[in-house]
Design a protein around this motif. Structure first.
Motif, PDB file in Angstrom:
ATOM      1  N   ALA A 267       0.797  -1.225   0.000  1.00 36.56           N
ATOM      2  CA  ALA A 267       0.000   0.000   0.000  1.00 36.56           C
ATOM      3  C   ALA A 267       0.830   1.277   0.000  1.00 36.56           C
ATOM      4  O   ALA A 267       0.263   2.372  -0.055  1.00 36.56           O
ATOM      5  CB  ALA A 267      -0.933   0.000   1.210  1.00 36.56           C
ATOM      6  N   THR A 268       2.174   1.164   0.100  1.00 30.37           N
ATOM      7  CA  THR A 268       2.992   2.371   0.170  1.00 30.37           C
ATOM      8  C   THR A 268       4.229   2.247  -0.715  1.00 30.37           C
ATOM      9  O   THR A 268       4.706   1.133  -0.987  1.00 30.37           O
ATOM     10  CB  THR A 268       3.440   2.662   1.624  1.00 30.37           C
ATOM     11  OG1 THR A 268       4.238   3.850   1.655  1.00 30.37           O
ATOM     12  CG2 THR A 268       4.246   1.508   2.204  1.00 30.37           C
ATOM     13  N   ASN A 269       4.736   3.374  -1.126  1.00 30.21           N
ATOM     14  CA  ASN A 269       5.985   3.415  -1.884  1.00 30.21           C
ATOM     15  C   ASN A 269       7.210   3.511  -0.980  1.00 30.21           C
ATOM     16  O   ASN A 269       8.346   3.432  -1.458  1.00 30.21           O
ATOM     17  CB  ASN A 269       5.983   4.605  -2.847  1.00 30.21           C
ATOM     18  CG  ASN A 269       4.984   4.428  -3.973  1.00 30.21           C
ATOM     19  OD1 ASN A 269       4.844   3.346  -4.520  1.00 30.21           O
ATOM     20  ND2 ASN A 269       4.264   5.498  -4.308  1.00 30.21           N
ATOM     21  N   ILE A 270       6.984   3.720   0.327  1.00 28.68           N
ATOM     22  CA  ILE A 270       8.092   3.800   1.269  1.00 28.68           C
ATOM     23  C   ILE A 270       8.595   2.382   1.552  1.00 28.68           C
ATOM     24  O   ILE A 270       7.801   1.512   1.920  1.00 28.68           O
ATOM     25  CB  ILE A 270       7.662   4.483   2.582  1.00 28.68           C
ATOM     26  CG1 ILE A 270       7.112   5.876   2.322  1.00 28.68           C
ATOM     27  CG2 ILE A 270       8.841   4.539   3.558  1.00 28.68           C
ATOM     28  CD1 ILE A 270       6.495   6.529   3.559  1.00 28.68           C
ATOM     29  N   PRO A 271       9.885   2.110   1.398  1.00 25.70           N
ATOM     30  CA  PRO A 271      10.400   0.763   1.708  1.00 25.70           C
ATOM     31  C   PRO A 271      10.155   0.403   3.170  1.00 25.70           C
ATOM     32  O   PRO A 271      10.147   1.267   4.057  1.00 25.70           O
ATOM     33  CB  PRO A 271      11.899   0.881   1.413  1.00 25.70           C
ATOM     34  CG  PRO A 271      12.004   2.019   0.443  1.00 25.70           C
ATOM     35  CD  PRO A 271      10.939   2.979   0.837  1.00 25.70           C
ATOM     36  N   LEU A 272       9.943  -0.888   3.428  1.00 26.88           N
ATOM     37  CA  LEU A 272       9.740  -1.385   4.781  1.00 26.88           C
ATOM     38  C   LEU A 272      10.955  -2.170   5.242  1.00 26.88           C
ATOM     39  O   LEU A 272      11.530  -2.958   4.478  1.00 26.88           O
ATOM     40  CB  LEU A 272       8.519  -2.301   4.851  1.00 26.88           C
ATOM     41  CG  LEU A 272       7.129  -1.695   4.719  1.00 26.88           C
ATOM     42  CD1 LEU A 272       6.083  -2.738   5.152  1.00 26.88           C
ATOM     43  CD2 LEU A 272       6.968  -0.423   5.525  1.00 26.88           C
ATOM     44  N   SER A 273      11.326  -1.969   6.496  1.00 26.57           N
ATOM     45  CA  SER A 273      12.402  -2.750   7.108  1.00 26.57           C
ATOM     46  C   SER A 273      11.867  -3.405   8.374  1.00 26.57           C
ATOM     47  O   SER A 273      10.827  -3.007   8.905  1.00 26.57           O
ATOM     48  CB  SER A 273      13.600  -1.847   7.450  1.00 26.57           C
ATOM     49  OG  SER A 273      13.255  -0.967   8.506  1.00 26.57           O
ATOM     50  N   GLY A 274      12.598  -4.414   8.855  1.00 25.39           N
ATOM     51  CA  GLY A 274      12.149  -5.052  10.084  1.00 25.39           C
ATOM     52  C   GLY A 274      12.823  -6.377  10.337  1.00 25.39           C
ATOM     53  O   GLY A 274      13.848  -6.711   9.746  1.00 25.39           O
ATOM     54  N   ALA A 275      12.200  -7.166  11.238  1.00 21.70           N
ATOM     55  CA  ALA A 275      12.655  -8.487  11.695  1.00 21.70           C
ATOM     56  C   ALA A 275      13.775  -8.401  12.722  1.00 21.70           C
ATOM     57  O   ALA A 275      14.400  -9.411  13.035  1.00 21.70           O
ATOM     58  CB  ALA A 275      13.062  -9.379  10.530  1.00 21.70           C
ATOM     59  N   GLU A 276      14.001  -7.220  13.267  1.00 22.56           N
ATOM     60  CA  GLU A 276      14.978  -7.059  14.358  1.00 22.56           C
ATOM     61  C   GLU A 276      14.643  -7.958  15.539  1.00 22.56           C
ATOM     62  O   GLU A 276      15.539  -8.493  16.196  1.00 22.56           O
ATOM     63  CB  GLU A 276      14.979  -5.592  14.785  1.00 22.56           C
ATOM     64  CG  GLU A 276      15.629  -5.270  16.102  1.00 22.56           C
ATOM     65  CD  GLU A 276      15.327  -3.850  16.560  1.00 22.56           C
ATOM     66  OE1 GLU A 276      15.198  -3.646  17.775  1.00 22.56           O
ATOM     67  OE2 GLU A 276      15.211  -2.944  15.704  1.00 22.56           O
TER      68      GLU A 276
END
Length: 400
Positions: A267-276
């Motif tokens: 739903a967004t053009n902003i990249p997602l990061s995670g899984a920390e």
């Protein structure tokens, strides 16, 4: 060479501070309940009885061999140290410390109820201590025995956890200062989540706007939601901040909500990061297969140690994804970062305040210079403790 002893060191000291160290906390998953959203309640990550000093203690694991070679991992808290002492150390005694893959595998296979959480954090600390030992044994930096360096230094981004995010004047001042110090990227942490309503959303957007206006068009801005939001809220937030071109949105939901990440990413053009806050290559595989993240962020001291982080990164590269480990453990992190392709690990996170805490007892702490972290020249992971920083040391007491 055999492991003779797995020694836990409980050390105490004092961190000098310039006023209040932890100025403000970040948004947290518990903030769905009103009692936990009270802005007057700060997270107590240290005992700051005095304005310019904070008492601090930490546990380190020291692996000792019959040839006098040692390796050090940590810091860790008491709960993790307990697992090292009671559940894992006996698997190491009498074993070859250079057989790191074997030792990781038997600890993992023995921990059928500890494949995540504190047990995996304990395995990570031991694994990193073994890599430190291996580097010392061969008298080289660790990165030279995991493939060698791809570059002499790695760009760091200043991670601003613990700084005031409610006063936009202070946000502007601190962001400008970090830019002046040479950082070309900064990560800031939202203070408000879905239950703070429209006013909290406005304040989140105001912080992003302030950062972009302060830093100009060229610097990267990363934004951390710290597992504390949901799909509808993040999509609304992303729509309002997209014009400020964030480099990424981080940890938008709890790590179990992989479908939520996928919906947000679509739903967004902003990249997602995670899984920390996820663990091992198998945990990261869940995010990768769901096409839920653009940047994978395992923690070298949580996700399984350097051994497992290297496997995670190798897996991520087959999907052309970026791997930037969570960055409170710079001494371990730089050995990973400097050994990776710059396109797959373009930054190393530098948690400004946490690195003060986690490196306090180290003789050779690692810190950026002009926004860059240089490849270390010392042997192992340069994890020797500084006796001048240790005010006292006690035998760990885990009760009966």
């Amino acid at each position: 060479m055999k492991i003779e002893k797995v020694r836990l060191r409980h050390v105490f000291g004092t961190i000098e501070t310039d006023g209040l160290f932890w100025e403000e906390r970040l948004v947290m998953p518990l903030d769905v309940y009103e009692e936990f959203r009270d802005t007057s309640k700060r997270v107590k990550w240290g005992d700051q009885a005095e304005e310019n000093a904070m008492k601090h203690d930490a546990y380190f694991v020291q692996i000792e061999t019959d040839e006098g070679v040692i390796g050090i991992g940590g810091p860790m808290d008491k709960a993790v140290a307990f697992i090292v002492e009671i559940e894992l150390s006996h698997y190491l005694i009498g074993r070859d410390p250079l057989a790191i893959e074997f030792l990781w595998d038997i600890m993992h296979r023995a921990s059928v109820h500890g494949r995540q959480g504190n047990t995996m954090i304990a395995i990570s600390a031991i694994d990193n201590a073994l890599w430190d030992l291996k580097g010392r044994y061969f008298n080289v930096p660790v990165y030279s025995i995991i493939g060698g360096p791809t570059r002499d230094e790695v760009p760091a981004y200043a991670s601003m956890l613990g700084f005031n995010v409610l006063d936009m004047g202070l946000v502007k001042e601190r962001a400008a200062q970090k830019q002046k110090e040479g950082y070309t990227a900064q990560k800031w942490f939202f203070r408000h989540g879905p239950m703070s309503g429209a006013e909290g959303l406005k304040k989140n957007v105001e912080m992003v706007k302030t950062l972009r206006e302060t830093l100009g068009d060229d610097d990267d801005i990363m934004l951390d939601c710290w597992q504390s939001m949901d799909v509808n809220y993040v999509i609304k937030l992303a729509e309002q901040i997209e014009e400020y071109h964030p480099r990424w949105l981080e940890e938008t939901a709890l790590p179990d909500r992989i479908d939520s990440y996928r919906k947000i990413r679509e739903a967004t053009n902003i990249p997602l990061s995670g899984a920390e806050h996820h663990y091992t290559r198998w945990g990261m595989k869940q995010f990768i297969e769901a096409e839920a993240l653009d940047i994978i962020q395992p923690d070298i001291y949580w996700a399984g140690g350097l051994s497992e982080t290297l496997k995670i990164a190798a897996l991520a590269t087959t999907f052309d994804l970026i791997t930037i480990p969570h960055g409170h453990s710079t001494n371990a992190g730089i050995h990973f970062s400097v050994s990776q392709s710059p396109i797959h690990t373009p930054y190393q996170e530098y948690l400004v305040k946490w690195n003060i805490v986690h490196q306090h007892f180290l003789k050779d702490p690692v810190s950026p210079e002009n926004g860059m972290i240089k490849a270390p020249t010392g042997v192992g992971m340069t994890m020797d403790l500084d006796p001048d920083k240790i005010e006292r040391e006690e035998e760990p007491n885990f009760g009966s």
